[in-house]
Design an enzyme around this catalytic site. Sequence first.
Site, mmCIF file in Angstrom:
data_model
loop_
_atom_site.group_PDB
_atom_site.id
_atom_site.type_symbol
_atom_site.label_atom_id
_atom_site.label_comp_id
_atom_site.label_asym_id
_atom_site.label_seq_id
_atom_site.Cartn_x
_atom_site.Cartn_y
_atom_site.Cartn_z
ATOM 1 N N TYR A 95 25.154 34.148 62.537
ATOM 2 C CA TYR A 95 24.751 33.559 61.237
ATOM 3 C C TYR A 95 25.351 32.149 61.015
ATOM 4 C CZ TYR A 95 23.626 32.263 56.071
ATOM 5 O OH TYR A 95 23.458 31.965 55.132
ATOM 6 N N GLY B 155 32.331 40.399 61.678
ATOM 7 C CA GLY B 155 31.924 38.982 61.321
ATOM 8 C C GLY B 155 32.095 39.034 59.640
ATOM 9 N N ASP B 156 32.369 40.215 59.027
ATOM 10 C CA ASP B 156 32.623 40.410 57.607
ATOM 11 C C ASP B 156 34.178 39.823 57.334
ATOM 12 O OD1 ASP B 156 32.574 40.887 55.131
ATOM 13 O OD2 ASP B 156 33.394 43.120 55.382
ATOM 14 N N THR C 241 10.374 37.320 53.842
ATOM 15 C CA THR C 241 11.264 38.022 52.970
ATOM 16 C C THR C 241 11.241 37.591 51.344
ATOM 17 O OG1 THR C 241 12.797 36.248 53.309
ATOM 18 C CG2 THR C 241 13.133 38.150 54.606
ATOM 19 N N VAL D 110 31.088 52.874 50.686
ATOM 20 C CA VAL D 110 31.783 51.245 50.530
ATOM 21 C C VAL D 110 32.260 51.227 52.048
ATOM 22 C CG1 VAL D 110 33.456 49.806 49.798
ATOM 23 C CG2 VAL D 110 32.502 51.848 48.261
ATOM 24 N N ASN E 46 6.746 31.776 54.276
ATOM 25 C CA ASN E 46 5.835 32.685 55.185
ATOM 26 C C ASN E 46 5.800 33.977 54.753
ATOM 27 O OD1 ASN E 46 8.110 33.789 55.966
ATOM 28 N ND2 ASN E 46 8.041 33.387 58.179
ATOM 29 N N PHE E 47 6.584 34.301 53.692
ATOM 30 C CA PHE E 47 6.544 35.673 52.908
ATOM 31 C C PHE E 47 7.011 36.686 53.666
ATOM 32 C CE2 PHE E 47 3.650 33.023 50.327
ATOM 33 C CZ PHE E 47 4.224 33.062 49.052
ATOM 34 N N VAL F 59 25.562 43.989 45.541
ATOM 35 C CA VAL F 59 25.304 44.465 44.334
ATOM 36 C C VAL F 59 23.909 45.284 44.502
ATOM 37 C CG1 VAL F 59 24.559 43.867 41.750
ATOM 38 C CG2 VAL F 59 26.549 42.612 42.825
#
Length: 318
Positions: A145, A273-274, A35, A201, A32-33, A185
């Site tokens: 997620y 959640g990281d 993303t 960071v 569906n574009f 990145v």
Amino acid sequence: MHAFVTGAAGFIGSNLVDRLLEQGHPVVGYDNFSTGFRPFLQSASTHANFRLCEGDVLDLEGMTRVMRGTDIVFHLAANADVRFGLQHPRKDLEQNTIATFNVLEAMRANAVGRIVFSSTGSIYGEADIVPTPENAPFPVQTSLYGASKLAGEGLIEAYCEGFGMRGWIFRFVSILGPRYTHGHVFDFYAQLLDHPSRLDVLGNGRQRKSYLHVQDCIDAMGCALRMAENKVNVFNLGTDEYCEVNDSIGWMTGHLGVKPALAYSGGDRGWVGDNPFIFLDASRIRALGWKPKYSIRESVIETLDWLSKNQWVLVSRR
């Protein structure tokens, strides 16, 4: 194979489309574009065996119609926004879990018997066993997620059991390489373009992560399709190494020739959640004869070089 690829204009999806076409397989790309990017399908669009169908995985009727005549689905379309998942909880439910249900229903309507699913190492939460094997005890889920992807896995397993389908489920670490459009990145490079003297960071920089090059990822998927014959086949995909975020920063800044001051937000994780340590045991897929060609450092540098030559992607994401 006559393949149907959801998320065909995305990072992994478009690389997979190119590989399938190179191998002589007809491909229907579905996207569906929201993303994905049309330029990622530029090469595929010139191929006689490729057909692009613009549509949404939440449109069950439309997807069922265009899936007709295919015999395997590579389901890569997803919301992969782990970091900001708490800001839009329904998105993971809809775009990961309900979308997977729709894909399975479209397959059932068209008698498509095989599905390849891009899951995630995030389903292990903060695992007690590291490196983490596929049969590790499941801990508490730490991200929407991961939870939505785990629900997708469960649906696939149930459909394979109930409707005679076969499934290949791949739990990825973070993937790097050409057409990469989000992740550390991407974020660090965008910052260094804006202010090369300072790099912000998240966390303390000592989070340990594993990464895999997109071509190694596709190689592994192909190997599993050829060699694994169970009703449901589950594989971790990752290298046999990991690095700290600080290592990746050092490789990037050294390659770019900059020496920014590092400003850490603090703590052992960047967001809720990281997972501060992600390292998957990939011995199951290695036993089939697969092994990665790229080191993590090589993957980071190639990703950085691709972004530097395709800065339009950074502009489009802002």
